[in-house]
Design a protein around this motif. Sequence first.
Motif, PDB file in Angstrom:
ATOM      1  N   GLU A   1       0.539  -1.040   0.100  1.00 21.41           N
ATOM      2  CA  GLU A   1       0.297  -0.219   0.111  1.00 21.41           C
ATOM      3  C   GLU A   1       1.137   1.591   0.029  1.00 21.41           C
ATOM      4  OE1 GLU A   1      -2.142  -0.664   3.725  1.00 21.41           O
ATOM      5  OE2 GLU A   1      -3.508  -1.945   3.108  1.00 21.41           O
ATOM      6  N   ARG A   2       1.677   1.047   0.925  1.00 24.90           N
ATOM      7  CA  ARG A   2       2.933   2.223   0.559  1.00 24.90           C
ATOM      8  C   ARG A   2       3.952   2.448  -0.331  1.00 24.90           C
ATOM      9  NH1 ARG A   2       1.057   5.886   5.308  1.00 24.90           N
ATOM     10  NH2 ARG A   2      -1.242   5.017   5.996  1.00 24.90           N
ATOM     11  N   LYS A   3       3.782   2.560  -1.404  1.00 23.05           N
ATOM     12  CA  LYS A   3       5.055   2.435  -1.750  1.00 23.05           C
ATOM     13  C   LYS A   3       6.252   3.464  -2.097  1.00 23.05           C
ATOM     14  CE  LYS A   3       2.627  -0.267  -4.911  1.00 23.05           C
ATOM     15  NZ  LYS A   3       3.272  -1.739  -4.893  1.00 23.05           N
ATOM     16  N   ASN A   4       5.986   4.499  -0.998  1.00 27.69           N
ATOM     17  CA  ASN A   4       7.262   5.340  -0.879  1.00 27.69           C
ATOM     18  C   ASN A   4       8.061   5.439   0.106  1.00 27.69           C
ATOM     19  OD1 ASN A   4       5.287   6.002   1.224  1.00 27.69           O
ATOM     20  ND2 ASN A   4       5.374   8.258   1.727  1.00 27.69           N
ATOM     21  N   LEU A   5       7.600   3.342   0.858  1.00 31.62           N
ATOM     22  CA  LEU A   5       8.939   3.344   2.230  1.00 31.62           C
ATOM     23  C   LEU A   5      10.056   2.616   1.841  1.00 31.62           C
ATOM     24  CD1 LEU A   5       5.891   1.535   4.744  1.00 31.62           C
ATOM     25  CD2 LEU A   5       6.964   3.276   5.197  1.00 31.62           C
ATOM     26  N   LYS A   6      11.272   3.693   2.219  1.00 34.64           N
ATOM     27  CA  LYS A   6      12.819   2.601   2.149  1.00 34.64           C
ATOM     28  C   LYS A   6      13.896   2.736   2.849  1.00 34.64           C
ATOM     29  CE  LYS A   6      11.739   4.822  -2.340  1.00 34.64           C
ATOM     30  NZ  LYS A   6      11.317   4.116  -2.555  1.00 34.64           N
ATOM     31  N   ILE A   7      12.409   2.339   4.911  1.00 37.05           N
ATOM     32  CA  ILE A   7      13.552   2.108   5.270  1.00 37.05           C
ATOM     33  C   ILE A   7      12.596   0.920   6.467  1.00 37.05           C
ATOM     34  CG2 ILE A   7      14.609   2.585   7.307  1.00 37.05           C
ATOM     35  CD1 ILE A   7      15.583   4.355   6.234  1.00 37.05           C
ATOM     36  N   ILE A   8      12.827  -0.072   6.713  1.00 38.44           N
ATOM     37  CA  ILE A   8      12.248  -0.890   8.058  1.00 38.44           C
ATOM     38  C   ILE A   8      12.787  -0.957   9.197  1.00 38.44           C
ATOM     39  CG2 ILE A   8      10.634  -2.951   7.796  1.00 38.44           C
ATOM     40  CD1 ILE A   8      10.788  -3.252   5.327  1.00 38.44           C
ATOM     41  N   VAL A   9      12.603  -0.572  10.925  1.00 42.86           N
ATOM     42  CA  VAL A   9      13.471  -1.128  11.681  1.00 42.86           C
ATOM     43  C   VAL A   9      13.018  -1.772  12.592  1.00 42.86           C
ATOM     44  CG1 VAL A   9      14.269   0.559  13.637  1.00 42.86           C
ATOM     45  CG2 VAL A   9      13.796   1.678  11.136  1.00 42.86           C
TER      46      VAL A   9
END
Length: 139
Positions: free
Chosen positions: A59-67
């Motif tokens: 849904e969120r294509k702008n996510l770049k970092i997963i913590v």
Amino acid sequence: MSILTIQTGINMLPWKIPQRAQQIIMDNYLSKKNQFANIKTSATIFSEHFSRLFMILKERKNLKIIVFTSIFQIPRSKTGIKVFKTLIENYEIHFALENLILSNPKKLDAIIEELMISRKIPTIKTYNIDKLYKLSKFK
């Protein structure tokens, strides 16, 4: 650049970290880097395959970092690991407790190999001071 923090179940041997504490650890990690999470989520149900995480990523294509809180949140099963490895292809993965950033599949493979070894080491179930003393005593 959007950042997502993900809490998992509390059992991440060798630790048990409640979700609230996981979020505090990740928020502290990000604040030291002058960053903040745009999305905070939990993946307690079926966390081995991160189905909720993948739904959010779709849904969120702008996510770049997963913590994540720790490398001990990496799945145990072969299928779970395979699913987890797909994340590294498109995202920068951070592990707050280890202060580790992964964006390279080879580094992830090395971490998983170390995890497999550490997960075979038995953990102490009760913290009896006499038993701990005997374990640390030289023979």
